[in-house]
Design a protein around this motif. Structure first.
Motif, mmCIF file in Angstrom:
data_model
loop_
_atom_site.group_PDB
_atom_site.id
_atom_site.type_symbol
_atom_site.label_atom_id
_atom_site.label_comp_id
_atom_site.label_asym_id
_atom_site.label_seq_id
_atom_site.Cartn_x
_atom_site.Cartn_y
_atom_site.Cartn_z
ATOM 1 N N GLY A 103 -62.181 -33.129 -78.697
ATOM 2 C CA GLY A 103 -63.338 -33.962 -78.360
ATOM 3 C C GLY A 103 -63.508 -34.123 -76.862
ATOM 4 O O GLY A 103 -64.618 -34.024 -76.332
ATOM 5 N N ALA A 104 -62.386 -34.362 -76.160
ATOM 6 C CA ALA A 104 -62.447 -34.508 -74.695
ATOM 7 C C ALA A 104 -62.849 -33.187 -74.033
ATOM 8 O O ALA A 104 -63.662 -33.165 -73.105
ATOM 9 N N GLY A 105 -62.300 -32.088 -74.528
ATOM 10 C CA GLY A 105 -62.635 -30.783 -73.958
ATOM 11 C C GLY A 105 -64.099 -30.433 -74.152
ATOM 12 O O GLY A 105 -64.769 -29.961 -73.224
ATOM 13 N N PHE A 106 -64.616 -30.677 -75.350
ATOM 14 C CA PHE A 106 -66.024 -30.394 -75.594
ATOM 15 C C PHE A 106 -66.936 -31.370 -74.858
ATOM 16 O O PHE A 106 -68.064 -31.022 -74.501
ATOM 17 N N ALA A 107 -66.460 -32.599 -74.592
ATOM 18 C CA ALA A 107 -67.246 -33.538 -73.776
ATOM 19 C C ALA A 107 -67.396 -32.995 -72.360
ATOM 20 O O ALA A 107 -68.495 -33.019 -71.781
ATOM 21 N N ALA A 108 -66.288 -32.492 -71.796
ATOM 22 C CA ALA A 108 -66.359 -31.883 -70.457
ATOM 23 C C ALA A 108 -67.279 -30.658 -70.477
ATOM 24 O O ALA A 108 -68.086 -30.464 -69.554
ATOM 25 N N GLY A 109 -67.183 -29.862 -71.537
ATOM 26 C CA GLY A 109 -68.058 -28.703 -71.668
ATOM 27 C C GLY A 109 -69.520 -29.100 -71.774
ATOM 28 O O GLY A 109 -70.401 -28.439 -71.207
#
Length: 195
Positions: A103-109
């Motif tokens: 979730g955090a990685g896709f938020a940054a993406g």
């Protein structure tokens, strides 16, 4: 792109809605690829058989068609889990932690590709109002190339935002609320499948 009989399951209606757009763009990506092949073939035949190559093929392919092939296929490829992923440690990570990190990685993406879409939308508008064109035999308008990028990256932003939100929801609830990639294919799994 989607192969018949291998469509990913949709976890919810949001994913299904985004996938409809992705399917249309993936189809346009395929049409652009086919157009590149046809134009190149015609150009080669005209060049070597009649010494009369197409004067516009290089610019049209480079400016519009290659961009359509690449950017229109990005989000569908993500949905199909077709991008490179290092998943060797995934089975070792607790499920809630895995979803929280995803979730955090896709938020940054989402932030990154959303920023790209926003900045490129501004470039599209400027190129349109200035009527920017290539200085070639055919003065192709450049705003169309910018718009292709904006459309593809905007849909990718939607997919990333969806994945971020639903991975976070999965982490919070402890129930999988989002599509997950299939398990990796290994030599051992292929051997078992052949038996």
């Amino acid at each position: 792109m989607t192969t018949p009989g291998h469509e990913p399951a949709h976890a919810n209606q949001v994913s299904r809605w985004i996938a409809r757009i992705e399917i249309i763009l993936a189809g346009l990506s395929g049409v652009a690829m086919a157009a590149i092949m046809v134009i190149v073939t015609i150009d080669v035949v005209l060049r070597y058989a009649f010494a009369a190559p197409l004067s516009w093929s290089y610019e049209m392919i480079g400016l519009y068609l290659v961009g359509a092939v690449l950017f229109f296929g990005l989000s569908d490829t993500m949905h199909q889990h077709g991008h490179i992923a290092l998943d060797i440690f995934v089975p070792l990570v607790p499920m809630r932690l895995l979803h929280a990190v995803q979730g955090a990685g896709f938020a940054a993406g989402t932030v990154l590709v959303g920023l790209i879409a926003w900045l490129e939308a501004q470039e599209t508008w400027l190129a349109f109002i200035r009527d920017d064109r290539l200085a070639t035999i055919i003065p192709w308008p450049t705003w169309i190339a910018h718009a292709i990028l904006v459309l593809g990256v905007t849909v990718l932003t939607l997919r990333c935002a969806y994945l971020s939100a639903f991975h976070c929801l999965s982490a919070a609830t402890g129930r999988v609320q989002v599509e997950l990639p299939p398990p990796p294919v290994t030599a051992a799994s292929q051997t078992r499948g052949d038996e």
